[in-house]
Design a protein around this motif. Structure first.
Motif, PDB file in Angstrom:
ATOM      1  N   ALA A 125      -7.146  -4.313   1.511  1.00 46.52           N
ATOM      2  CA  ALA A 125      -6.871  -5.364   2.493  1.00 46.52           C
ATOM      3  C   ALA A 125      -6.185  -6.557   1.837  1.00 46.52           C
ATOM      4  CB  ALA A 125      -8.164  -5.805   3.159  1.00 46.52           C
ATOM      5  N   THR A 126      -6.565  -6.877   0.609  1.00 45.79           N
ATOM      6  CA  THR A 126      -5.925  -7.995  -0.088  1.00 45.79           C
ATOM      7  C   THR A 126      -4.443  -7.731  -0.296  1.00 45.79           C
ATOM      8  OG1 THR A 126      -7.976  -8.633  -1.211  1.00 45.79           O
ATOM      9  CG2 THR A 126      -5.910  -9.294  -2.240  1.00 45.79           C
ATOM     10  N   LEU A 127      -4.112  -6.524  -0.723  1.00 47.44           N
ATOM     11  CA  LEU A 127      -2.696  -6.202  -0.920  1.00 47.44           C
ATOM     12  C   LEU A 127      -1.956  -6.171   0.405  1.00 47.44           C
ATOM     13  CD1 LEU A 127      -0.835  -5.660  -3.256  1.00 47.44           C
ATOM     14  CD2 LEU A 127      -1.324  -3.227  -3.049  1.00 47.44           C
ATOM     15  N   LEU A 128      -2.628  -5.692   1.453  1.00 45.83           N
ATOM     16  CA  LEU A 128      -2.007  -5.674   2.774  1.00 45.83           C
ATOM     17  C   LEU A 128      -1.749  -7.093   3.281  1.00 45.83           C
ATOM     18  CD1 LEU A 128      -1.112  -3.536   4.826  1.00 45.83           C
ATOM     19  CD2 LEU A 128      -3.319  -3.802   5.950  1.00 45.83           C
ATOM     20  N   LEU A 129      -2.709  -7.990   3.072  1.00 44.23           N
ATOM     21  CA  LEU A 129      -2.505  -9.392   3.454  1.00 44.23           C
ATOM     22  C   LEU A 129      -1.387 -10.029   2.640  1.00 44.23           C
ATOM     23  CD1 LEU A 129      -6.234 -10.505   3.781  1.00 44.23           C
ATOM     24  CD2 LEU A 129      -4.588 -10.293   5.640  1.00 44.23           C
ATOM     25  N   SER A 130      -1.258  -9.617   1.382  1.00 46.83           N
ATOM     26  CA  SER A 130      -0.215 -10.190   0.525  1.00 46.83           C
ATOM     27  C   SER A 130       1.175  -9.809   1.024  1.00 46.83           C
ATOM     28  CB  SER A 130      -0.410  -9.719  -0.918  1.00 46.83           C
ATOM     29  OG  SER A 130      -1.675 -10.122  -1.416  1.00 46.83           O
ATOM     30  N   VAL A 131       1.376  -8.544   1.386  1.00 46.61           N
ATOM     31  CA  VAL A 131       2.697  -8.153   1.875  1.00 46.61           C
ATOM     32  C   VAL A 131       2.973  -8.782   3.239  1.00 46.61           C
ATOM     33  CG1 VAL A 131       2.711  -6.016   0.552  1.00 46.61           C
ATOM     34  CG2 VAL A 131       1.809  -6.001   2.870  1.00 46.61           C
ATOM     35  N   ARG A 132       1.930  -9.044   4.026  1.00 48.22           N
ATOM     36  CA  ARG A 132       2.143  -9.735   5.296  1.00 48.22           C
ATOM     37  C   ARG A 132       2.502 -11.195   5.063  1.00 48.22           C
ATOM     38  NH1 ARG A 132      -0.180  -5.321   6.631  1.00 48.22           N
ATOM     39  NH2 ARG A 132      -0.373  -4.557   8.768  1.00 48.22           N
ATOM     40  N   ALA A 133       1.925 -11.799   4.048  1.00 46.13           N
ATOM     41  CA  ALA A 133       2.321 -13.158   3.701  1.00 46.13           C
ATOM     42  C   ALA A 133       3.776 -13.197   3.236  1.00 46.13           C
ATOM     43  CB  ALA A 133       1.396 -13.710   2.613  1.00 46.13           C
ATOM     44  N   LEU A 134       4.194 -12.165   2.500  1.00 50.93           N
ATOM     45  CA  LEU A 134       5.607 -12.081   2.110  1.00 50.93           C
ATOM     46  C   LEU A 134       6.502 -11.931   3.332  1.00 50.93           C
ATOM     47  CD1 LEU A 134       5.402  -9.745  -1.034  1.00 50.93           C
ATOM     48  CD2 LEU A 134       5.763 -12.219  -0.985  1.00 50.93           C
ATOM     49  N   GLU A 135       6.041 -11.179   4.319  1.00 46.45           N
ATOM     50  CA  GLU A 135       6.832 -11.031   5.540  1.00 46.45           C
ATOM     51  C   GLU A 135       6.976 -12.374   6.267  1.00 46.45           C
ATOM     52  OE1 GLU A 135       6.643  -9.134  10.009  1.00 46.45           O
ATOM     53  OE2 GLU A 135       4.851  -9.473   8.809  1.00 46.45           O
ATOM     54  N   VAL A 136       5.869 -13.138   6.319  1.00 48.44           N
ATOM     55  CA  VAL A 136       5.939 -14.456   6.952  1.00 48.44           C
ATOM     56  C   VAL A 136       6.928 -15.349   6.217  1.00 48.44           C
ATOM     57  CG1 VAL A 136       4.607 -16.551   7.393  1.00 48.44           C
ATOM     58  CG2 VAL A 136       3.631 -14.332   7.951  1.00 48.44           C
ATOM     59  N   ALA A 165       5.706  -0.061   7.996  1.00 49.88           N
ATOM     60  CA  ALA A 165       6.419  -0.213   6.726  1.00 49.88           C
ATOM     61  C   ALA A 165       5.625  -1.072   5.745  1.00 49.88           C
ATOM     62  CB  ALA A 165       7.797  -0.819   6.976  1.00 49.88           C
ATOM     63  N   LEU A 166       5.022  -2.148   6.230  1.00 48.41           N
ATOM     64  CA  LEU A 166       4.222  -3.001   5.349  1.00 48.41           C
ATOM     65  C   LEU A 166       2.963  -2.287   4.880  1.00 48.41           C
ATOM     66  CD1 LEU A 166       4.522  -6.425   7.200  1.00 48.41           C
ATOM     67  CD2 LEU A 166       5.708  -5.703   5.136  1.00 48.41           C
ATOM     68  N   PHE A 167       2.370  -1.485   5.761  1.00 49.74           N
ATOM     69  CA  PHE A 167       1.178  -0.740   5.368  1.00 49.74           C
ATOM     70  C   PHE A 167       1.495   0.239   4.239  1.00 49.74           C
ATOM     71  CE2 PHE A 167      -1.452   3.098   5.956  1.00 49.74           C
ATOM     72  CZ  PHE A 167      -2.705   2.544   5.715  1.00 49.74           C
ATOM     73  N   VAL A 168       2.569   1.001   4.391  1.00 48.21           N
ATOM     74  CA  VAL A 168       2.944   1.960   3.349  1.00 48.21           C
ATOM     75  C   VAL A 168       3.393   1.221   2.091  1.00 48.21           C
ATOM     76  CG1 VAL A 168       4.482   3.875   2.793  1.00 48.21           C
ATOM     77  CG2 VAL A 168       3.531   3.674   5.083  1.00 48.21           C
ATOM     78  N   LEU A 169       4.079   0.084   2.260  1.00 47.27           N
ATOM     79  CA  LEU A 169       4.517  -0.692   1.096  1.00 47.27           C
ATOM     80  C   LEU A 169       3.330  -1.182   0.279  1.00 47.27           C
ATOM     81  CD1 LEU A 169       6.758  -2.103  -0.524  1.00 47.27           C
ATOM     82  CD2 LEU A 169       6.552  -4.038   1.055  1.00 47.27           C
ATOM     83  N   SER A 170       2.262  -1.598   0.943  1.00 47.02           N
ATOM     84  CA  SER A 170       1.091  -2.072   0.199  1.00 47.02           C
ATOM     85  C   SER A 170       0.515  -0.963  -0.679  1.00 47.02           C
ATOM     86  CB  SER A 170       0.033  -2.590   1.174  1.00 47.02           C
ATOM     87  OG  SER A 170      -0.474  -1.544   1.985  1.00 47.02           O
ATOM     88  N   HIS A 171       0.460   0.263  -0.171  1.00 48.45           N
ATOM     89  CA  HIS A 171      -0.044   1.374  -0.983  1.00 48.45           C
ATOM     90  C   HIS A 171       0.961   1.783  -2.057  1.00 48.45           C
ATOM     91  CE1 HIS A 171      -3.817   2.248   1.074  1.00 48.45           C
ATOM     92  NE2 HIS A 171      -3.203   1.970   2.206  1.00 48.45           N
ATOM     93  N   ALA A 172       2.240   1.643  -1.766  1.00 51.35           N
ATOM     94  CA  ALA A 172       3.243   1.942  -2.796  1.00 51.35           C
ATOM     95  C   ALA A 172       3.136   0.965  -3.958  1.00 51.35           C
ATOM     96  CB  ALA A 172       4.643   1.903  -2.178  1.00 51.35           C
TER      97      ALA A 172
END
Length: 531
Positions: free
Chosen positions: A116-127, A358-365
């Protein structure tokens, strides 16, 4: 209403905590029950699974995490509602509230908090990227969501085939269940694509899984044409096209069973009041939405898996194999091109969900890059345990700052959910139905839109009471029009329509418990009321 209702920051924190716990525990319980029921087809056992000791503790941790996050965030926003927005605290109070709320990640289960932390991080990058695009610093790229999904899928598919230990264990179990292939098949496929001989143990397990009557796979299968198809579907008499068609239908069914709980859980949790008021209408409106959304997402995910295997088999048959490219070339080609091809299936999904996927898969990548680093597992766990909560706090702070100060930078689907649960800084009162009657739904006296005011707007007065106030109380028989002209400065003038109607019909009937004396109002015992 109770005599002593909670008000102020106590009411905000209590209502937020209860709502967060109900959503956290309820969401976990709903997904668990539906997942068990659809996966194992055990409807009788599904409800009992939630009350098992291990699952109950895990559900309580999810509830406590979301309760602490919402209570701390809304509490800080309520405490700083009167701060001058021109000051630093006024400008960044959303970030401060998000920073405090993000600390609750330490309560969540480890299997959830780290991804979840990595997922929140990529969402912050999207913002941040949306903010730069809005300001004109970065140009808007067409089909950026599909390109991002293709790049992230290439990394994930390479890890799935050639380096499964780099993927998160929970995510690996998910794609293995949706992928519909065994680990032996994937290991054999990776060996063939690298141009290596199959090991004795792997060869034995692979041949043991063959259907009856099929010839065994040879150790040097990579030297022969069609070796990739042979180890993937273990049926030499079946063409790859027939295998892919059958595989695609099976992937659709597996995806549908997975997506139904995902779409049903928000419909149950976020529309619970509507379901309690009108169950039949709620079911009639919600069922088509859930089924349609799950079917479209299942079409994407099933096509995603089938497109990946079609790319592997098609490119290998066209010459992109270890015999032509060598071991390293075959691994690199299928880990990048074939993986990117399956990521393009995201165009089948709704436009609003493409970036989300895309963000979900990016976080796992991104996490697979860290997990695949040449470090010992104990060292990686120490680093992850140390940076998970601080990184999550920063990511939540960035998103909350954008939500309060730059709401246009937050995607509409996120903003819609955040508005239901979180204070956006405008001073609007949050709904507190979950704690009624322990929490008063009325705003604090003297506070409106986050600012102190002298007068609080009263509830609208009924039309009858407002007209009764304009009737003379001095005992005279004067008409309403004459009295209105005489007292024009003491009362609000009535409209011409109201004046003419009252002049024709007379004053309205007295209220309950009152009598009429000489055209004025009096109490039931005949005494004129006091001014």
């Amino acid at each position: 209403r109770p005599a002593s209702a909670l008000r102020g920051i106590e009411a905000v924190a209590a209502a937020s905590a209860l709502r967060g716990f109900a959503l956290g525990y309820g969401g976990y319980a709903t997904l668990t029950v539906l997942g068990v029921a659809l996966r194992e087809r055990l409807w009788r056992r599904a409800a009992a699974v939630v009350f098992e000791s291990g699952r109950a503790r895990e559900g309580a941790r999810y509830g406590a995490f979301l309760a602490a996050a919402l209570a701390s965030y809304n509490g800080v926003m309520h405490a700083t509602r009167g701060v001058d927005p021109r000051t630093a605290l006024g400008r960044y109070r959303g970030a401060l509230a998000g920073l405090v709320g993000g600390a609750s990640l330490g309560i969540a289960p480890t299997a959830f908090s780290r991804p979840a932390t990595l997922l929140l991080s990529v969402r912050a990058l999207e913002v941040g990227a949306r903010n730069l695009v809005r300001r004109g610093v970065v140009p808007r790229l067409p089909h950026a969501d599909a390109a991002l999904m293709a790049a992230a899928s290439a990394r994930v598919m390479w890890c799935w085939i050639f380096c499964p230990r780099a993927l998160d264990p929970g995510y690996l179990r998910f794609i293995m269940r949706i992928g519909g292939v065994t680990r032996e098949q994937l290991d054999a496929l990776a060996t063939v694509l690298r141009g290596e001989r199959l090991g004795a143990e792997l060869l034995e397990r692979l041949n043991a899984a063959l259907p009856a009557g099929q010839p065994p796979v040879r150790a040097d299968a990579w030297r022969h044409r069609g070796a990739e198809a042979r180890v993937l579907h273990n049926a030499p008499s079946v063409s790859s096209a027939a295998f892919l068609a059958r595989y695609w239908l099976g992937a659709l069914g597996r995806s549908m069973r997975m997506y139904l709980p995902v779409y049903a859980a928000p419909a149950v949790l976020l529309r619970a009041p509507e379901a309690l008021r009108d169950p039949a209408g709620w079911a009639a409106r919600t069922a088509p939405e859930v089924v349609t959304g799950a079917a479209r997402s299942a079409l994407f995910l099933g096509s995603f898996c089938a497109t990946g295997w079609a790319a592997v088999l098609g490119f290998a048959a066209a010459g992109a194999n270890a015999r032509a490219l060598g071991g390293k070339g075959g691994e690199a080609f299928h880990g990048s091109v074939s993986g990117a091809a399956c990521g393009l299936a995201v165009v089948l999904e709704k436009r609003s969900r493409r970036v989300e996927l895309a963000l979900f898969v990016l976080s796992h990548a991104l996490r697979s890059c860290w997990r695949g680093a040449p470090l010992r597992r104990r060292e990686k766990d120490r680093v992850e345990a140390f940076v998970t909560v601080p990184l999550g706090m920063l990511a939540v702070a960035c998103m909350c700052h954008a939500y309060v100060r730059h709401p246009d930078d937050v995607r509409r689907s996120y903003a819609k959910i955040m508005r239901r649960l979180m204070d956006n800084g405008t001073g609007g009162q949050q709904k507190r139905k979950l704690l009624w009657p322990l929490v008063s739904a009325k705003p604090e006296k003297g506070v409106k839109d986050g600012k102190d005011v002298k007068d609080v707007k009263l509830a609208p007065v009924p039309q009858t009471d407002r007209l009764l106030r304009l009737i003379p109380r001095d005992g005279s028989n004067a008409s309403f029009g004459d009295w209105n002209e005489e007292h024009a400065g003491a009362a609000r003038p009535a409209s011409p329509r109201t004046t003419s109607r009252l002049a024709e019909e007379g004053p309205p009937p007295p209220r309950a418990g009152a009598g009429v004396i000489d055209g004025g109002l009096a109490s039931a015992d005949g005494e004129a009321p006091a001014e």
